[in-house]
Design a protein around this motif. Structure first.
Motif, short mmCIF file in Angstrom:
data_model
loop_
_atom_site.label_atom_id
_atom_site.label_comp_id
_atom_site.label_asym_id
_atom_site.label_seq_id
_atom_site.Cartn_x
_atom_site.Cartn_y
_atom_site.Cartn_z
N GLU A 108 0.82 -1.28 0.06
CA GLU A 108 0.01 -0.03 0.12
C GLU A 108 0.88 1.24 -0.03
OE1 GLU A 108 -3.39 -0.02 -0.04
OE2 GLU A 108 -3.68 2.24 0.15
N THR A 109 1.87 1.29 0.97
CA THR A 109 2.78 2.59 1.04
C THR A 109 3.69 2.53 -0.32
OG1 THR A 109 4.28 1.12 2.27
CG2 THR A 109 2.91 2.81 3.57
N GLY A 110 3.84 1.48 -0.72
CA GLY A 110 4.87 1.45 -2.01
C GLY A 110 4.12 1.98 -3.27
N SER A 111 2.78 1.69 -3.41
CA SER A 111 1.91 2.25 -4.63
C SER A 111 1.50 3.60 -4.48
CB SER A 111 0.77 1.46 -4.78
OG SER A 111 0.13 1.02 -4.04
N ARG A 112 1.11 4.00 -2.98
CA ARG A 112 0.82 5.53 -2.83
C ARG A 112 2.30 6.35 -3.03
NH1 ARG A 112 -4.28 6.54 -0.85
NH2 ARG A 112 -5.16 4.64 -0.07
N ALA A 113 3.26 5.68 -2.69
CA ALA A 113 4.72 6.45 -2.74
C ALA A 113 4.88 6.70 -4.24
CB ALA A 113 5.67 6.25 -2.13
N GLY A 114 4.19 5.84 -5.28
CA GLY A 114 4.35 5.87 -6.57
C GLY A 114 5.54 5.04 -7.11
#
Lengths: 252, 302, 255
Positions: free
Chosen positions: A19-25
């Protein structure tokens, strides 16, 4: 409770990182999507019932194919395990046919049966019969020779020998083969649906991907994992119960 | 006598019902904008109007359509000219009963897109590069190979890998491929967010006006059901007119069927010209993908 | 009274020949169009052509290598994880549910993320193959380690062996027959997955040739590829059996 927490510890960490990885792009959205979107898509697929229909279609084909494979595999495997001569005659041909990938059989089964349940079940059966057959043959071959003597002395008919002495003695290992086979059945059914059969979860997944809805694809994939896990738990429990039942029998 | 009259009445009614029942066809398509008139024809009732009971089935990938038509699962299926030619070479009795879409130089739907930052100004710059193809030995890729051939770029100096359209954007961005053979709407998305730039609308350079996708059927089915074929063509033609007059509604119907819409719609055309097939036949032989010549006259439904 | 081994080889060959004849007859009856179902004669003719013209060897080598690396990785992972899970309750609790959840996922679905992590490369293909092929070895290992004869555990405790020594000298040899049976199944899966990854992730090899032949309706080429895979599987399986027999000689010794 502790077991449950330990069981989900690693997956929970992986999901958080995702989740954090995709939100961070960091993770590309087209291919990966995002756990929060996936959860929404998952709920949506249940709400409109589409995933339940697809699930039934996939499971139907997987179980039908597995049933045929299990029956054939155990029967032929037991025969091969009991007769080394038979194994030496038939074995090489089996070894040559076994590696044929089910993907290569799909056009053939499509032409024989057309789209639908039968075609998929036959491909699943072909893929699943070999692990059961091999493991059963090995298990039967490895049975304590004294058990064979006992069964012969008792002069039971072959079917009885099989059911009451040979199979229960080999059961532990046969069940391992069946568990592998069940796993394969689900995977192959979904693969047939991804590649060629327009029904089931696999079809749903590939269409979701093509329609640029990767979150729906991952939702279905997650569901597939849950299904496989559930099937495995059910099978292990059922085998455990039969083993206990048959074990009491065989001790005589 | 009562009984005879009654029998005649029943038979007449049965015959009338049978004649009145419209012919059925299961039509196979894939998720692309080329089939918008198909969806419009179904939704707006143009097939019903011309007397065809049409069911639409979405197929995962194009190569599955040929076998499905052969096995009778589909009566009509999408295909390209190379598909048809290879089928003919293999001895399969498939014919083109109608066109679906065309590629025209003035409205390029497909093209080659390169990763931003790379310097690819001419076909020669593609040497040593890795290009994503939606399918090896399929029409758009064969056309690229023809373009490379015409521009004297040796085929073995360019690497082609298969990547389906929806994944090309991420593969391009991550550097797994240097360029991609792509179509709308994927192309606009790649260029729009800066991931890629247009290298060439190579199709127009190879042929300014040629058929893109066509509709195939088994020749025996088509011969036995001329009414169904005519109804299909008429319904599709009506839908093409409708799409021209109501493009926004057409795009909405497209999105309903394939899950995404496209800002630019392809050109549609229900005719299959012999010159189209002759062009592809010559091209496929030149590229070594057809081993024998194929008589294209037999491949078009008359 | 033991039959001569030559007689049994003859029996095997006759059985295989009978299957080929059945195939030829089926193809001649033309129940399925010969375009999709070629006869053994056309198939073997095409195979001979490919071998004679040297077209066969490179894709064969590529597929074999990919399969071996994937299988080796799967076996290693399977034994290591199996030993951990089979002998440690904590490992079982942490990893068990996750592994059961990952098992039914088809390689076709794993390939897109794998491509993004590892690129469109052979390493990616090997990783995907290992992912799919680890399960038989893993399950067999877990079962083998967990169901070790109690007497062996007693011996290990009596000899005061360290964890590592116990593993190497008692646990692994004890579980070896099961692990090897699992490894054989694993190898079969590795071959199939090598072919599937070639088809889906555009890696050159026998799988890709089969796919392209299928698309161009060239069924003798398709089936020639299939026959090649069958022969490959057969030869490899026998190599493994020979290995198995050597490794387990101490087990099968008469009492």
């Amino acid at each position: 409770m502790r077991r449950f927490l330990r069981g989900i510890a690693i997956p929970a960490l992986a999901v958080a990182l995702w989740e954090t990885g995709s939100r961070a792009g960091v993770l590309p959205m087209d291919t990966f999507s995002r756990p929060s979107d996936i959860a929404v898509a998952f709920a949506g697929a249940f709400a409109d019932g589409s995933i339940l229909v697809a699930t039934w279609q996939t499971v139907e084909a997987a179980l039908a194919g597995f049933a045929v494979a299990a029956a054939l595999g155990i029967l032929v495997g037991a025969l091969l395990g009991l007769s080394p001569a038979l194994e030496r005659v038939v074995g090489p041909s089996i070894d040559a046919v076994r590696p044929i990938p089910s993907v290569a059989l799909m056009p053939l089964t499509l032409l024989l049966f057309g789209f639908g349940l039968q075609m998929e079940a036959w491909v699943v059966a072909f893929a699943c019969v070999w692990p059961v057959l091999l493991v059963t043959a090995a298990a039967v071959r490895g049975i304590e020779p004294r058990l064979h003597d006992v069964s012969r002395t008792l002069e039971l008919p072959f079917a009885s020998q099989l059911r009451r002495i040979i199979l229960p003695a080999a059961l532990g290992r046969i069940v391992v083969g069946l568990r592998v086979s069940v796993g394969i059945s689900l995977v192959v059914a979904v693969t047939v649906e991804i590649v060629i059969n327009p029904r089931g979860l696999g079809y749903g997944m590939i269409i979701a991907q093509q329609s640029l809805h990767p979150e729906l694809m991952y939702a279905q994939l997650f569901w597939l994992g849950l299904l496989g896990w559930g099937l495995n738990v059910a099978l292990t429990r059922a085998a455990g119960r039969w083993h206990a039942f048959a074990g009491a029998d065989a001790e005589v | 006598m009562h009984r005879k009259g009654f029998a005649v009445l029943v038979l007449t009614m049965w015959a009338a019902l049978a004649a009145a029942e419209p012919p059925k066809a299961n039509i196979g398509y894939i998720g692309a904008a080329d089939f918008t008139p198909l969806f419009v024809a179904k939704d707006k009732g143009f097939f019903d109007k011309h007397g065809l009971d049409a069911t639409l089935t979405r197929i995962q990938i194009a190569p599955n359509v040929g076998p499905a038509v052969m096995s009778g699962n589909l009566q009509i299926g999408m295909g390209t000219a190379p598909n048809l030619l290879h089928a003919a070479e293999g001895g399969l009795p498939l014919v083109a009963i109608a066109g679906a879409s065309r590629m025209k130089k003035a409205n390029p739907i497909a093209g080659l897109v390169g990763r931003s930052g790379l310097s690819i100004k001419s076909p020669q710059d593609l040497r040593g590069k890795k290009i994503a193809s939606p399918g090896l030995n399929t029409m758009l890729t064969d056309l690229l190979e023809k373009w490379l051939y015409d521009n004297k770029v040796p085929r073995d100096q360019v690497t082609l890998v298969e990547v389906v359209f929806p994944q090309q954007h991420d593969m391009l961005k991550s550097g797994n491929v240097d360029a991609a053979i792509t179509i709308e709407p994927f192309r606009s998305r790649m260029i729009g967010d800066g991931t890629g730039f247009k290298i060439a609308d190579y199709v127009g350079e190879v042929n300014p006006d040629v058929i893109a996708v066509l509709w195939m059927a088994r020749s025996d089915w088509a011969a036995a059901n001329p009414q169904a074929v005519r109804a299909f063509r008429a319904g599709y033609a009506d839908a093409i007119d409708y799409c021209a007059k109501h493009p926004d509604e057409a795009k909405q119907i497209l999105a309903k069927y394939v899950g995404f819409s496209s800002p630019i719609l392809p050109d549609y055309g229900v005719e299959v010209k012999l010159s189209d097939l002759e062009f592809f036949e010559k091209m496929e032989r030149q590229l070594g993908k057809l081993r024998q010549p194929v008589d294209v006259k037999k491949l078009v439904w008359q | 009274m033991r039959r001569l081994p030559q007689l049994q080889w003859l029996g095997a060959a006759l059985f295989a020949a009978a299957l080929l004849i059945a195939w030829q007859l089926l193809a001649e009856r033309q129940i399925i169009s010969p375009v999709f179902f070629p006869s053994p004669s056309r198939t073997l003719g095409e195979l001979w052509r490919q071998a004679a013209q040297g077209e066969l060897w490179k894709p064969l080598g590529e597929t074999s290598l990919r399969m071996f690396y994937g299988w080796a990785l799967a076996s290693l992972l399977g034994v290591v994880l199996g030993a951990a899970i089979g002998s440690s309750r904590a490992a079982r609790e942490f990893l068990g549910p996750l592994l059961e959840f990952l098992r039914p996922l088809p390689a076709s679905a794993i390939i897109p993320p794998a491509i993004l992590f590892l690129g469109l490369s052979n390493e990616m293909a090997v990783a995907v193959i290992a992912f799919g092929a680890v399960w038989p070895v893993l399950l067999a290992s877990v079962h083998g380690f967990a169901s070790m004869e109690p007497q062996l555990l007693e011996v290990s405790a009596a000899l005061r062996l360290s964890r590592a020594q116990s593993l190497a000298k008692i646990a692994i040899p004890g579980a070896l027959p099961e692990i090897l049976a699992g490894a054989r199944v694993s190898l079969a899966i590795s071959l199939i997955l090598a072919v599937v990854t070639e088809m889906q992730a555009s890696q050159p090899g026998l799988g890709q040739n089969i796919l392209l032949a299928q698309r161009s309706f060239r069924s003798p080429e398709l089936y020639a590829g299939v026959v090649t895979l069958g022969l490959m599987g057969f030869l490899i399986n026998h190599a493994i059996l020979a290995l198995e027999r050597r490794l387990l000689r101490w087990r099968a010794a008469p009492a």
